[in-house]
Motif scaffolding. Structure first.
Motif, PDB file in Angstrom:
ATOM      1  N   TRP A 175       0.836  -1.212   0.000  1.00  6.45           N
ATOM      2  CA  TRP A 175       0.000   0.000   0.000  1.00  6.45           C
ATOM      3  C   TRP A 175       0.865   1.256   0.000  1.00  6.45           C
ATOM      4  O   TRP A 175       0.625   2.189  -0.777  1.00  6.45           O
ATOM      5  CB  TRP A 175      -0.905  -0.057   1.224  1.00  6.45           C
ATOM      6  CG  TRP A 175      -1.813   1.102   1.458  1.00  6.45           C
ATOM      7  CD1 TRP A 175      -3.030   1.329   0.883  1.00  6.45           C
ATOM      8  CD2 TRP A 175      -1.603   2.188   2.379  1.00  6.45           C
ATOM      9  NE1 TRP A 175      -3.584   2.490   1.388  1.00  6.45           N
ATOM     10  CE2 TRP A 175      -2.730   3.029   2.301  1.00  6.45           C
ATOM     11  CE3 TRP A 175      -0.571   2.517   3.254  1.00  6.45           C
ATOM     12  CZ2 TRP A 175      -2.860   4.186   3.064  1.00  6.45           C
ATOM     13  CZ3 TRP A 175      -0.692   3.659   4.022  1.00  6.45           C
ATOM     14  CH2 TRP A 175      -1.825   4.493   3.925  1.00  6.45           C
ATOM     15  N   ILE A 176       1.896   1.284   0.850  1.00  6.60           N
ATOM     16  CA  ILE A 176       2.780   2.448   0.906  1.00  6.60           C
ATOM     17  C   ILE A 176       3.563   2.595  -0.396  1.00  6.60           C
ATOM     18  O   ILE A 176       3.618   3.680  -0.993  1.00  6.60           O
ATOM     19  CB  ILE A 176       3.754   2.351   2.092  1.00  6.60           C
ATOM     20  CG1 ILE A 176       3.020   2.551   3.420  1.00  6.60           C
ATOM     21  CG2 ILE A 176       4.871   3.391   1.969  1.00  6.60           C
ATOM     22  CD1 ILE A 176       3.905   2.378   4.648  1.00  6.60           C
ATOM     23  N   LEU A 177       4.179   1.498  -0.858  1.00 14.45           N
ATOM     24  CA  LEU A 177       5.049   1.602  -2.024  1.00 14.45           C
ATOM     25  C   LEU A 177       4.267   1.938  -3.294  1.00 14.45           C
ATOM     26  O   LEU A 177       4.752   2.673  -4.153  1.00 14.45           O
ATOM     27  CB  LEU A 177       5.835   0.302  -2.205  1.00 14.45           C
ATOM     28  CG  LEU A 177       6.819  -0.028  -1.067  1.00 14.45           C
ATOM     29  CD1 LEU A 177       7.617  -1.274  -1.399  1.00 14.45           C
ATOM     30  CD2 LEU A 177       7.750   1.143  -0.782  1.00 14.45           C
ATOM     31  N   TYR A 178       3.046   1.422  -3.411  1.00  9.38           N
ATOM     32  CA  TYR A 178       2.201   1.810  -4.547  1.00  9.38           C
ATOM     33  C   TYR A 178       1.980   3.315  -4.566  1.00  9.38           C
ATOM     34  O   TYR A 178       2.130   3.975  -5.605  1.00  9.38           O
ATOM     35  CB  TYR A 178       0.852   1.091  -4.474  1.00  9.38           C
ATOM     36  CG  TYR A 178      -0.179   1.641  -5.428  1.00  9.38           C
ATOM     37  CD1 TYR A 178      -0.229   1.223  -6.752  1.00  9.38           C
ATOM     38  CD2 TYR A 178      -1.101   2.606  -5.011  1.00  9.38           C
ATOM     39  CE1 TYR A 178      -1.169   1.741  -7.633  1.00  9.38           C
ATOM     40  CE2 TYR A 178      -2.043   3.128  -5.884  1.00  9.38           C
ATOM     41  CZ  TYR A 178      -2.073   2.697  -7.193  1.00  9.38           C
ATOM     42  OH  TYR A 178      -3.003   3.229  -8.057  1.00  9.38           O
ATOM     43  N   HIS A 179       1.639   3.869  -3.413  1.00 10.13           N
ATOM     44  CA  HIS A 179       1.361   5.311  -3.373  1.00 10.13           C
ATOM     45  C   HIS A 179       2.641   6.138  -3.523  1.00 10.13           C
ATOM     46  O   HIS A 179       2.591   7.266  -4.034  1.00 10.13           O
ATOM     47  CB  HIS A 179       0.599   5.664  -2.090  1.00 10.13           C
ATOM     48  CG  HIS A 179      -0.825   5.206  -2.118  1.00 10.13           C
ATOM     49  ND1 HIS A 179      -1.274   4.124  -1.399  1.00 10.13           N
ATOM     50  CD2 HIS A 179      -1.892   5.662  -2.822  1.00 10.13           C
ATOM     51  CE1 HIS A 179      -2.566   3.953  -1.642  1.00 10.13           C
ATOM     52  NE2 HIS A 179      -2.957   4.860  -2.492  1.00 10.13           N
ATOM     53  N   LYS A 180       3.781   5.591  -3.109  1.00 14.13           N
ATOM     54  CA  LYS A 180       5.045   6.255  -3.402  1.00 14.13           C
ATOM     55  C   LYS A 180       5.254   6.351  -4.914  1.00 14.13           C
ATOM     56  O   LYS A 180       5.711   7.379  -5.436  1.00 14.13           O
ATOM     57  CB  LYS A 180       6.207   5.485  -2.769  1.00 14.13           C
ATOM     58  CG  LYS A 180       6.377   5.686  -1.274  1.00 14.13           C
ATOM     59  CD  LYS A 180       7.101   6.991  -0.979  1.00 14.13           C
ATOM     60  CE  LYS A 180       7.496   7.096   0.474  1.00 14.13           C
ATOM     61  NZ  LYS A 180       8.211   8.361   0.780  1.00 14.13           N
ATOM     62  N   VAL A 181       4.919   5.269  -5.625  1.00 13.94           N
ATOM     63  CA  VAL A 181       5.107   5.231  -7.073  1.00 13.94           C
ATOM     64  C   VAL A 181       4.284   6.311  -7.770  1.00 13.94           C
ATOM     65  O   VAL A 181       4.758   6.955  -8.706  1.00 13.94           O
ATOM     66  CB  VAL A 181       4.746   3.833  -7.630  1.00 13.94           C
ATOM     67  CG1 VAL A 181       4.617   3.862  -9.149  1.00 13.94           C
ATOM     68  CG2 VAL A 181       5.797   2.810  -7.218  1.00 13.94           C
TER      69      VAL A 181
END
Length: 507
Positions: free
Chosen positions: A126-132
């Motif tokens: 969830w975090i890394l997707y939104h970082k992308v």
């Protein structure tokens, strides 16, 4: 794509046929190779979660159990970290060798805040997707699994992620909130389960606004960890671009939510296995919504299983406050708000069969009509709680298949053609890329390497205050004025709301 087209365009020269064929042949081969690659890529996209996930295959997790996940099955996966890290794709400009540290050159600064008790298997993707897609900072208020030592250390190793644990000190500080002396949240005080969570989300978000302002953030979004932002309408699938284009006189923007429609009853990782969603009423015509309402509901209490009033982002400015978990308000002015025509929140609700029992286990409510009315905002949540509390697992699975799983392919295809249902593959593709890159396991490995054995062994400890402490009750040290009654107030914070009900269907 312009660069790609220009690189394969045939020369207009009128030279000999042999010269043309010499140029033409390798370009044809290149095109064929490209088509084969795209075909393979499409196959991966349609492959419902069969690719091995480093989160589940990392062998040391079986010993350390830092996430509380099922790690009994071992998968294998090629490590393409270096290849993906060197990608220059214009579509996902924030990969940046998976470093996710781009404080200096990305505008506007966007912060997501959330209150979560989820495990690492949900929070990390969830975090890394939104970082992308362009989120710069995260402020997470954590409890239960999310607050355990192992999970916390992995999450905090990601740049610009701040965790706030629920401690007595935090609760004492939140007891000073002006919310307790105003009326707009009063009707939610002193109630269990979803109402308690709603109040807690408000208090956490109120603090997150201050923290985000101090960190130099320009936008703030409240999001749950079973939701992904879908920034449709931008060339680069970029939340940064989406919010950059919002006129300066707009204070808040609403993302209508789309609801997941699972097609199997054994989904394990919703973000990478679910691609079908039901559109929000705000993104449909009234005629289409009305015409397809009965088939879309499938015997459930409403068009959506859970909420339908979306989530919103707010510019960080003086006097900003939450207006519940779904909207924002301002103490000094009426905010100017718009709704996105294409961008949405993808809500993966009840996407796993285990969601029935996990929701049940979080709430100590009586499985009666009166009991669930005191605990839940929405009718489907109430019905699901009663089922999960009163029938066998086999009957519960049958109920889940009937009310949640979309197994009728003919109906699915019809509603897809009607535009009620839609396919969204971009999040699935991004998260598959992240898995295959080895980013998850690299983060876990780096944290494990920095900790001692004793710290590893204590990773399952839950660093939260006593779960019997209730927000909004005397036991928590927070006192509510007796004259705060919600019977006749004008302004009420926006709770989760259902979609419009068609009267002739209801009757």
């Amino acid at each position: 794509m312009a660069g790609l087209y220009s690189s394969i365009k045939l020369s207009p020269s009128s030279s000999s046929l042999s010269q043309s064929s010499q140029v033409f042949t390798p370009r044809i081969l290149f095109l064929l190779s490209l088509l084969l690659s795209l075909t393979a890529f499409a196959f991966i996209v349609q492959w419902h979660g069969k690719i091995g996930d480093p989160l589940y295959r990392w062998p040391s997790l079986n010993r350390l159990e830092i996430m509380g996940m099922n790690t009994t099955t071992t998968h294998t996966s090629s490590n393409c970290m270096e290849t993906l890290g060197q990608s220059q794709s214009i579509f996902f400009p924030y990969f940046r060798k998976w470093n996710f540290s781009y404080k200096s050159d990305v505008k506007p600064k966007i912060c997501i805040t959330s209150s979560t008790s989820a495990g690492l298997e949900q929070i990390l993707p969830w975090i890394l997707y939104h970082k992308v897609i362009g989120v710069t900072n995260f402020i997470l208020f954590v409890e239960e699994k999310a607050a355990s030592s192992g999970v916390s250390k992995v999450i905090e190793s990601i740049p610009e992620v701040k965790l706030v644990h629920r401690t007595k000190e935090l609760e004492d500080e939140q007891a000073k909130s002006r919310m307790w002396n105003e009326t707009y949240m009063a009707r939610y005080f002193n109630k269990p389960c979803n109402y308690e969570l709603f109040v807690k989300q408000y208090l956490n978000t109120e603090m997150a606004i201050v923290m985000a302002r101090e960190a130099g953030m320009e936008w703030i979004i409240h999001l749950d960890t079973d939701e992904l932002i879908h920034p449709a309408g931008t060339r680069g699938y970029s939340l940064t671009q989406l919010l950059s284009d919002v006129p300066e006189n707009v204070d808040m923007v609403v993302f209508p939510n789309y609801e997941s429609c699972v097609e199997r009853d054994d989904v394990n990782e919703p973000f990478t296995e679910v691609s079908m969603f039901k559109k929000n009423y705000d993104h449909l015509t009234e005629e289409s919504y009305t015409r397809n309402y009965k088939e879309s509901v499938r015997g459930n209490p409403g068009y959506f299983l859970t909420y339908s009033n979306g989530k919103s982002a707010a510019r960080i400015q003086p006097h900003l406050r939450p207006n519940g978990a779904h909207r924002w308000y301002n103490y000094m002015k009426q905010p100017n708000e718009i709704t996105f025509d294409e961008a949405a929140i993808l809500h993966y609700t009840y996407a796993k069969f285990s969601d029935l029992t996990s929701r049940r286990d979080r709430c100590g409510c009586k499985p009666t009509i009166e009991g669930v009315t005191k605990c839940f905002f929405l009718d489907f949540d109430r019905a699901a709680f009663i089922i999960a509390s009163s029938v066998t697992e086999e009957d519960m699975l049958n109920w889940y298949r009937e009310h949640v799983v979309w197994m009728d392919k003919d109906l699915n295809n019809k509603l897809l053609k009607e535009g009620i249902l839609t396919r969204k593959y971009a999040p699935m593709v991004i998260l598959q890329e992240l898995k295959e890159s080895g980013v998850y396991s690299s983060l876990i490995e780096s944290v494990q390497a920095s900790l001692s054995k004793d710290e590893f062994m204590s990773s399952n400890e839950i660093q939260v205050s006593n779960s019997s402490r209730r927000i909004g009750t005397e036991e928590s040290g927070i006192y509510v004025r007796n004259n705060l009654r919600a019977d006749n107030i004008d302004l009420v914070a926006m709770p989760p709301l259902p979609a419009p009900v068609i009267d002739f269907i209801k009757s």
